[in-house]
Design an enzyme around this catalytic site. Structure first.
Site, PDB file in Angstrom:
ATOM      1  N   GLY A 146       0.828  -1.202   0.000  1.00 44.00           N
ATOM      2  CA  GLY A 146       0.000   0.000   0.000  1.00 44.00           C
ATOM      3  C   GLY A 146       0.860   1.248   0.000  1.00 44.00           C
ATOM      4  O   GLY A 146       2.008   1.229   0.440  1.00 44.00           O
ATOM      5  N   GLN A 172       2.870  10.039   0.997  1.00 47.59           N
ATOM      6  CA  GLN A 172       4.196   9.399   1.037  1.00 47.59           C
ATOM      7  C   GLN A 172       5.050   9.729  -0.189  1.00 47.59           C
ATOM      8  O   GLN A 172       6.240   9.438  -0.211  1.00 47.59           O
ATOM      9  CB  GLN A 172       4.059   7.874   1.170  1.00 47.59           C
ATOM     10  CG  GLN A 172       3.485   7.442   2.511  1.00 47.59           C
ATOM     11  CD  GLN A 172       3.374   5.933   2.585  1.00 47.59           C
ATOM     12  OE1 GLN A 172       2.404   5.354   2.120  1.00 47.59           O
ATOM     13  NE2 GLN A 172       4.392   5.286   3.137  1.00 47.59           N
ATOM     14  N   CYS A 211       6.348   0.034   6.954  1.00 47.27           N
ATOM     15  CA  CYS A 211       5.882   1.227   6.240  1.00 47.27           C
ATOM     16  C   CYS A 211       7.017   1.697   5.335  1.00 47.27           C
ATOM     17  O   CYS A 211       8.160   1.782   5.784  1.00 47.27           O
ATOM     18  CB  CYS A 211       5.518   2.318   7.247  1.00 47.27           C
ATOM     19  SG  CYS A 211       4.944   3.824   6.467  1.00 47.27           S
ATOM     20  N   LEU A 212       6.691   1.978   4.070  1.00 49.94           N
ATOM     21  CA  LEU A 212       7.738   2.395   3.128  1.00 49.94           C
ATOM     22  C   LEU A 212       8.380   3.717   3.548  1.00 49.94           C
ATOM     23  O   LEU A 212       9.488   4.026   3.121  1.00 49.94           O
ATOM     24  CB  LEU A 212       7.164   2.509   1.715  1.00 49.94           C
ATOM     25  CG  LEU A 212       6.675   1.176   1.110  1.00 49.94           C
ATOM     26  CD1 LEU A 212       6.050   1.396  -0.258  1.00 49.94           C
ATOM     27  CD2 LEU A 212       7.813   0.164   1.023  1.00 49.94           C
ATOM     28  N   HIS A 235      -4.110   1.164   7.710  1.00 43.16           N
ATOM     29  CA  HIS A 235      -2.768   1.741   7.727  1.00 43.16           C
ATOM     30  C   HIS A 235      -2.690   2.937   6.766  1.00 43.16           C
ATOM     31  O   HIS A 235      -2.186   4.005   7.129  1.00 43.16           O
ATOM     32  CB  HIS A 235      -1.757   0.646   7.337  1.00 43.16           C
ATOM     33  CG  HIS A 235      -0.339   1.089   7.209  1.00 43.16           C
ATOM     34  ND1 HIS A 235       0.687   0.516   7.929  1.00 43.16           N
ATOM     35  CD2 HIS A 235       0.248   2.035   6.425  1.00 43.16           C
ATOM     36  CE1 HIS A 235       1.840   1.109   7.608  1.00 43.16           C
ATOM     37  NE2 HIS A 235       1.596   2.030   6.686  1.00 43.16           N
ATOM     38  N   GLU A 236      -3.225   2.777   5.553  1.00 43.31           N
ATOM     39  CA  GLU A 236      -3.127   3.848   4.549  1.00 43.31           C
ATOM     40  C   GLU A 236      -4.014   5.038   4.911  1.00 43.31           C
ATOM     41  O   GLU A 236      -3.631   6.188   4.718  1.00 43.31           O
ATOM     42  CB  GLU A 236      -3.463   3.322   3.147  1.00 43.31           C
ATOM     43  CG  GLU A 236      -2.530   2.232   2.617  1.00 43.31           C
ATOM     44  CD  GLU A 236      -1.051   2.541   2.790  1.00 43.31           C
ATOM     45  OE1 GLU A 236      -0.662   3.720   2.697  1.00 43.31           O
ATOM     46  OE2 GLU A 236      -0.282   1.592   3.045  1.00 43.31           O
ATOM     47  N   HIS A 255      -2.347   7.263   7.243  1.00 49.14           N
ATOM     48  CA  HIS A 255      -1.416   8.189   6.584  1.00 49.14           C
ATOM     49  C   HIS A 255      -2.124   9.478   6.172  1.00 49.14           C
ATOM     50  O   HIS A 255      -1.568  10.569   6.293  1.00 49.14           O
ATOM     51  CB  HIS A 255      -0.816   7.552   5.323  1.00 49.14           C
ATOM     52  CG  HIS A 255       0.408   6.726   5.568  1.00 49.14           C
ATOM     53  ND1 HIS A 255       1.564   7.248   6.102  1.00 49.14           N
ATOM     54  CD2 HIS A 255       0.665   5.423   5.342  1.00 49.14           C
ATOM     55  CE1 HIS A 255       2.476   6.282   6.190  1.00 49.14           C
ATOM     56  NE2 HIS A 255       1.948   5.164   5.734  1.00 49.14           N
TER      57      HIS A 255
HETATM   58 NI    NI Z   1       2.899   3.288   5.619  1.00 48.81          NI
END
Ligand code: NI
Length: 170
Positions: free
Chosen positions: A46, A51, A94-95, A136-137, A140
């Site tokens: 995701g 991000q 998380c990226l 999670h997204e 963000h």
């Molecule tokens: Ni993330």
């Protein structure tokens, strides 16, 4: 399509509140496609627009197994309508926070509403990994990160580590 640079901790933009998308145009569709390419290359399941430095309510997801065909999802203005009462524990990464993982307990199913890539309103039931990834997204989009599930003390330790790394590489 183009791969985009991913914003990482401690960049303060990650704490910004993302604003809703009013009209889905070619520019936003291009952004969504670039985000998918960026997510697949990372690789991740995701990615939220914030991000890649864009504070709009847009997320892309694909929770298909590696040996399955791709199942890309593009969601504008995703909104959780209902959460299930059961929970599931999942070790999340998380990226934007490389090499950090944390077990988080979240509702294991949910119902959500969003606008798809073509601008059509959709409703969807999600469970398992998809339910985890959606939450999670959406976090963000509200400036919330997985380190917020840590105690303040541990969170500060992680942030300090990333600050030090950022200083070392610039
Ligand atoms: Ni993330």
């Amino acid at each position: 399509m183009a791969k985009l640079p991913i914003v990482t901790l401690p960049d303060p933009i990650l704490r910004k509140l993302s604003t809703p998308v009013e009209r889905i145009d070619d520019e936003l569709r291009q952004l969504a496609d670039d985000m998918l390419e960026t997510m697949y290359a990372a690789p991740g399941v995701g990615l939220a627009a914030i991000q890649v430095g864009v504070p709009r309510r847009l997320v892309v997801l694909d929770v298909a197994d590696e040996d399955e065909p791709r199942q890309p999802l593009v969601m504008f203005n995703p909104e959780i309508v209902a959460l299930g009462s059961q929970t599931r524990l999942h070790e999340e990464g998380c990226l934007s926070i490389p090499d950090f993982r944390i077990e988080i307990e979240r509702p294991s199913s949910l119902m959500l509403r969003y606008i798809d890539r073509e601008g059509e309103p959709r409703e969807m039931d999600a469970e398992g990994l998809l339910a985890t990834a959606v939450q999670h997204e959406i976090n963000h989009l509200d400036g919330k990160l997985i380190i917020d599930f840590l105690s303040p003390l541990k969170r500060d330790m992680v942030v300090r580590k990333f600050r030090k790394q950022a200083r070392a590489t610039t």
